[in-house]
Design a protein around this motif. Structure first.
Motif, PDB file in Angstrom:
ATOM      1  N   ARG A 167       0.838  -1.199   0.000  1.00  0.00           N
ATOM      2  CA  ARG A 167       0.000   0.000   0.000  1.00  0.00           C
ATOM      3  C   ARG A 167       0.870   1.244   0.000  1.00  0.00           C
ATOM      4  O   ARG A 167       1.871   1.317   0.710  1.00  0.00           O
ATOM      5  CB  ARG A 167      -0.917   0.023   1.217  1.00  0.00           C
ATOM      6  CG  ARG A 167      -1.778  -1.224   1.379  1.00  0.00           C
ATOM      7  CD  ARG A 167      -2.822  -1.057   2.483  1.00  0.00           C
ATOM      8  NE  ARG A 167      -3.427  -2.345   2.821  1.00  0.00           N
ATOM      9  CZ  ARG A 167      -4.393  -2.936   2.124  1.00  0.00           C
ATOM     10  NH1 ARG A 167      -4.857  -2.335   1.038  1.00  0.00           N
ATOM     11  NH2 ARG A 167      -4.888  -4.090   2.493  1.00  0.00           N
ATOM     12  N   VAL A 168       0.462   2.215  -0.805  1.00  0.00           N
ATOM     13  CA  VAL A 168       1.097   3.532  -0.793  1.00  0.00           C
ATOM     14  C   VAL A 168       0.040   4.532  -0.347  1.00  0.00           C
ATOM     15  O   VAL A 168      -1.030   4.633  -0.947  1.00  0.00           O
ATOM     16  CB  VAL A 168       1.631   3.928  -2.189  1.00  0.00           C
ATOM     17  CG1 VAL A 168       2.288   5.306  -2.134  1.00  0.00           C
ATOM     18  CG2 VAL A 168       2.626   2.886  -2.694  1.00  0.00           C
ATOM     19  N   ARG A 169       0.362   5.245   0.737  1.00  0.00           N
ATOM     20  CA  ARG A 169      -0.546   6.263   1.241  1.00  0.00           C
ATOM     21  C   ARG A 169       0.256   7.490   1.662  1.00  0.00           C
ATOM     22  O   ARG A 169       1.150   7.401   2.521  1.00  0.00           O
ATOM     23  CB  ARG A 169      -1.339   5.750   2.462  1.00  0.00           C
ATOM     24  CG  ARG A 169      -2.296   4.627   2.178  1.00  0.00           C
ATOM     25  CD  ARG A 169      -3.483   5.049   1.310  1.00  0.00           C
ATOM     26  NE  ARG A 169      -4.458   3.980   1.198  1.00  0.00           N
ATOM     27  CZ  ARG A 169      -4.398   2.990   0.295  1.00  0.00           C
ATOM     28  NH1 ARG A 169      -3.378   2.950  -0.550  1.00  0.00           N
ATOM     29  NH2 ARG A 169      -5.337   2.063   0.256  1.00  0.00           N
ATOM     30  N   LYS A 170      -0.031   8.606   1.024  1.00  0.00           N
ATOM     31  CA  LYS A 170       0.573   9.895   1.361  1.00  0.00           C
ATOM     32  C   LYS A 170       2.102   9.806   1.428  1.00  0.00           C
ATOM     33  O   LYS A 170       2.746  10.258   2.379  1.00  0.00           O
ATOM     34  CB  LYS A 170       0.009  10.408   2.684  1.00  0.00           C
ATOM     35  CG  LYS A 170      -1.489  10.691   2.622  1.00  0.00           C
ATOM     36  CD  LYS A 170      -2.022  11.205   3.939  1.00  0.00           C
ATOM     37  CE  LYS A 170      -3.521  11.492   3.857  1.00  0.00           C
ATOM     38  NZ  LYS A 170      -4.058  11.991   5.155  1.00  0.00           N
ATOM     39  N   LEU A 220      -2.155   3.977  -3.769  1.00  0.00           N
ATOM     40  CA  LEU A 220      -2.624   2.796  -4.509  1.00  0.00           C
ATOM     41  C   LEU A 220      -2.447   1.547  -3.659  1.00  0.00           C
ATOM     42  O   LEU A 220      -1.763   1.553  -2.635  1.00  0.00           O
ATOM     43  CB  LEU A 220      -1.881   2.650  -5.843  1.00  0.00           C
ATOM     44  CG  LEU A 220      -0.337   2.678  -5.846  1.00  0.00           C
ATOM     45  CD1 LEU A 220       0.264   1.343  -5.440  1.00  0.00           C
ATOM     46  CD2 LEU A 220       0.185   3.069  -7.225  1.00  0.00           C
ATOM     47  N   ASP A 221      -3.069   0.464  -4.102  1.00  0.00           N
ATOM     48  CA  ASP A 221      -2.923  -0.863  -3.498  1.00  0.00           C
ATOM     49  C   ASP A 221      -2.435  -1.824  -4.575  1.00  0.00           C
ATOM     50  O   ASP A 221      -3.010  -1.883  -5.667  1.00  0.00           O
ATOM     51  CB  ASP A 221      -4.255  -1.382  -2.940  1.00  0.00           C
ATOM     52  CG  ASP A 221      -4.713  -0.612  -1.720  1.00  0.00           C
ATOM     53  OD1 ASP A 221      -3.851  -0.174  -0.938  1.00  0.00           O
ATOM     54  OD2 ASP A 221      -5.944  -0.445  -1.555  1.00  0.00           O
ATOM     55  N   MET A 222      -1.390  -2.581  -4.251  1.00  0.00           N
ATOM     56  CA  MET A 222      -0.854  -3.575  -5.178  1.00  0.00           C
ATOM     57  C   MET A 222      -1.084  -4.966  -4.610  1.00  0.00           C
ATOM     58  O   MET A 222      -0.426  -5.363  -3.643  1.00  0.00           O
ATOM     59  CB  MET A 222       0.646  -3.361  -5.380  1.00  0.00           C
ATOM     60  CG  MET A 222       1.050  -2.014  -5.935  1.00  0.00           C
ATOM     61  SD  MET A 222       2.870  -1.782  -5.847  1.00  0.00           S
ATOM     62  CE  MET A 222       3.444  -3.069  -6.994  1.00  0.00           C
ATOM     63  N   ALA A 223      -1.999  -5.713  -5.186  1.00  0.00           N
ATOM     64  CA  ALA A 223      -2.171  -7.112  -4.804  1.00  0.00           C
ATOM     65  C   ALA A 223      -1.001  -7.891  -5.396  1.00  0.00           C
ATOM     66  O   ALA A 223      -0.727  -7.804  -6.594  1.00  0.00           O
ATOM     67  CB  ALA A 223      -3.492  -7.652  -5.321  1.00  0.00           C
ATOM     68  N   MET A 224      -0.282  -8.649  -4.564  1.00  0.00           N
ATOM     69  CA  MET A 224       0.964  -9.284  -4.983  1.00  0.00           C
ATOM     70  C   MET A 224       0.838 -10.805  -5.061  1.00  0.00           C
ATOM     71  O   MET A 224       0.272 -11.437  -4.163  1.00  0.00           O
ATOM     72  CB  MET A 224       2.087  -8.933  -4.006  1.00  0.00           C
ATOM     73  CG  MET A 224       2.261  -7.441  -3.744  1.00  0.00           C
ATOM     74  SD  MET A 224       2.592  -6.458  -5.228  1.00  0.00           S
ATOM     75  CE  MET A 224       4.123  -7.190  -5.793  1.00  0.00           C
TER      76      MET A 224
END
Length: 648
Positions: A167-170, A220-224
């Motif tokens: 997850r990327v947040r701020k 964004l959210d990256m499902a891995m």
């Protein structure tokens, strides 16, 4: 003062142009310019069976006008090398040296404006001395484009609700995953060697790579996919419909309508709901049936079902596939990787025999992965093995000595990965086959008519390659002079243990056919001229290390990786077929009179790898991929665009 600034800017631009021209000339200074350039196909258009096309990933046109006629005595590999060098040189001429040039080439090739943040990305590319050629990013758009046919809100909900997510947040990166993923790579190193043990911290290594691109990555959210095996297989008909929708969305909107601010993920963060995917498990022996529904409806493999059992004779081809070869040698490397065009792959590759694990879906989940089969629908990112400095995959800081000091031989060591090899199926695994084919004693037995000694392969008829050693019945003896190939662990299923409780590395069912070989560390392998690379459970993590070495890489695989568009077969590596039937002929070419060509491929590979598959290049690729991904999952995606270069 403004005019003075303009003069300085013009001078700086001139210096950049001269530097790049010199680099291009250094890499391609002796290429034959008499060969016609290959035609480049639309990277979004799927390759159809028998289609004669080419791309930067090594697919070559089968039109040989002006090539064969130039020298009828030329070896086919001479022709392939000449074609490849010219095509590579042509591509180098498309480098972008300014943001205006890069954006214009993006619009021309993609049919839409670049995503917001493209200017910061290009500035970082210049700062990191990256070679920017738009075709190098074809893989991103091949992977991303079908997502334009899906609902952005649904995709955000899908990915946010998965168990293993970056997850990327701020401007901050976190990851959710199994506790084991938080261990260091070295802590998990031993376990990763064995397919029945747990995985390494891939998600952590990827999170660290994403972090290097901050603060420029939007929320964004990256499902891995942290498994070795590929997972998302959307039926071909569904992908075709999604691509039709994507084509309708391609437009260069008026710059006045463009916006540059991404919407964020506040909606899914507020709900924080899980999203259940229908993961298909427990059908590893039937993975072919799940894969083939993702093949084109007119492809040879579409209506060929999985084998019911594997204690049958091999469906081993008697000649190389003409659709992607030139006089028996791989010309269209992308097509050679595609199981959809080769039904016999189901019988000679562990992926379709019995993989180690399986969690597959036919639902289109936006998911990131380090590798995939050609029909799979994950988005590719650099492999975790390439992000580690472990000598298992890099060989350390030294990459081998001068070519002239190396052994004029081939070396390979590995474990019997590729899936769960058992008493009734082991003869269908690719690594077992490669070891047998590179054992001179075994090959000699086959020449004497003792086919039972080699249940993993059959020799191609003499007339296919017309090798002197094979004509004289001396193929096995010749192989013994250059091949040092063997397994260091046979990974029996079920696993065997000795009285002391330690794993036994041999198997009763393979012991009559192959013995264990001593370990040869990567650093020592670099003292050999030739380094073959074949698939294990999926791709081989040693590929990048081989390319960076001073040895020549030989490559066979059914798996795609992030860097494929920037590597050229016969320029940076020598390809060979997944049946391995052409490996003798390829080695005969280089060992008998073409040492200089092998040395040049090794040198071009080393120079190019240190230019386009550095860690900086992996970061830049991931950064650009995430800009595209953040846009396609945004409700305002049609308006999100970089257009500053078009404004007054």
């Amino acid at each position: 003062m403004y005019r003075a600034w303009q003069r300085y800017a013009a001078l700086a631009a001139l210096i950049v142009l001269i530097t790049i021209a010199l680099l291009r000339e250094r890499i391609s200074q002796t290429y034959d310019q008499s060969s016609p350039a290959w035609l480049h196909r639309d990277p979004q258009a799927p390759l159809k069976p028998g289609q004669k096309t080419a791309s930067g990933s090594g697919s070559g046109s089968s039109d040989t006008t002006g090539l064969d006629s130039a020298n009828t005595d030329a070896h086919p590999i001479d022709t392939l090398i000449r074609e490849a060098r010219f095509s590579f040189k042509q591509l180098l001429g498309k480098q972008s040296v300014s943001i205006e040039q890069a954006a214009a080439r993006y619009r021309e090739r993609r049919g839409r404006h670049p995503p917001p943040g493209f200017d910061a990305w290009f500035a970082a590319a210049q700062k990191n001395k990256a070679i920017v050629v738009e075709e190098f990013f074809d893989r991103i758009h091949h992977d991303i484009n079908p997502l334009w046919g899906l609902d952005p809100a649904v995709m955000r909900k899908q990915t946010h609700g998965q168990k293993e997510v970056i997850r990327v947040r701020k401007g901050r990166v976190t990851f959710d995953g199994d506790r084991r993923d938080k261990l260091s790579f070295r802590q998990r190193f031993h376990e990763w060697m064995f397919p029945d043990d747990r995985r390494p911290p891939k998600i952590q290594l990827w999170a660290e790579l994403v972090e290097e691109a901050l603060p420029h990555i939007p929320d964004l959210d990256m499902a891995m996919n942290t498994m070795d095996e590929t997972r998302v297989l959307v039926p071909w008909e569904n992908i075709t419909a999604l691509m039709a929708t994507e084509a309708k969305t391609r437009t260069l909107i008026d710059p006045s309508r463009a916006i540059s601010t991404y919407s964020g993920f506040a909606d899914v963060d507020a709900k924080n709901e899980p999203y259940e995917i229908n993961w298909i498990r427990g059908e590893a022996g039937k993975y072919w049936d799940h894969m083939r529904v993702a093949c084109p409806t007119d492809s040879p493999s579409r209506n060929v079902t999985s084998l019911e059992k594997f204690d049958l004779p091999l469906d081993y081809p008697s000649a190389p596939e003409p659709a992607f070869t030139y006089h028996g040698y791989v010309r269209n490397f992308s097509m050679s990787q595609d199981a959809c065009t080769q039904p016999h792959i189901r019988d000679i590759h562990g992926t379709f025999v019995e993989s180690v694990s399986m969690a597959t879906t036919h639902e289109f989940l936006p998911m990131f992965a380090e590798t995939k089969l050609m029909p799979n629908n994950e988005m590719l990112i650099p492999a975790a093995a390439y992000l580690s400095s472990d000598t298992m995959y890099s060989g350390g800081h030294k990459h081998g000595g001068p070519w002239a000091t190396k052994k004029d031989a081939l070396v390979w060591r590995g474990v019997a990965s590729g899936g769960r090899n058992k008493i009734d199926n082991w003869t269908h695994f690719q690594r077992h086959r490669f070891v047998q084919m590179m054992n001179g004693t075994t090959v000699s037995a086959v020449e004497r008519g003792e086919a039972a000694r080699a249940p993993t392969f059959a020799l191609a008829p003499v007339e296919v390659y017309n090798l002197t050693a094979q004509r004289n019945g001396q193929l096995g003896s010749w192989v013994s002079t250059f091949a040092d190939v063997g397994m260091t662990h046979l990974l029996c299923t079920p696993e065997l243990k000795g009285p002391d409780g330690k794993k036994i590395k041999t198997c009763d069912y393979t012991s009559p056919f192959m013995a264990l070989a001593g370990n040869v560390p990567m650093e020592e392998q670099y003292s050999y001229k030739y380094l073959p690379d074949v698939d294990g459970n999926s791709f081989s993590g040693r590929y990048r290390g081989f390319l960076r070495s001073t040895s020549m890489t030989l490559k066979s695989t059914i798996y795609a990786e992030w860097h494929d568009s920037r590597l050229f077969p016969w320029v940076h590596f020598a390809p060979f077929d997944n049946s391995f039937m052409d490996i003798y002929a390829v080695m005969d070419y280089f060992l008998n009179g073409h040492d200089a060509e092998a040395a040049r491929i090794a040198e071009e590979s080393r120079l190019w790898a240190e230019s386009v598959i550095r860690r900086e290049d992996m970061m830049l690729y991931t950064w650009r991929l995430l800009l595209e991904y953040a846009r396609v999952v945004d409700d305002r995606r049609e308006a999100l665009a970089f257009v500053d270069d078009l404004r007054d």
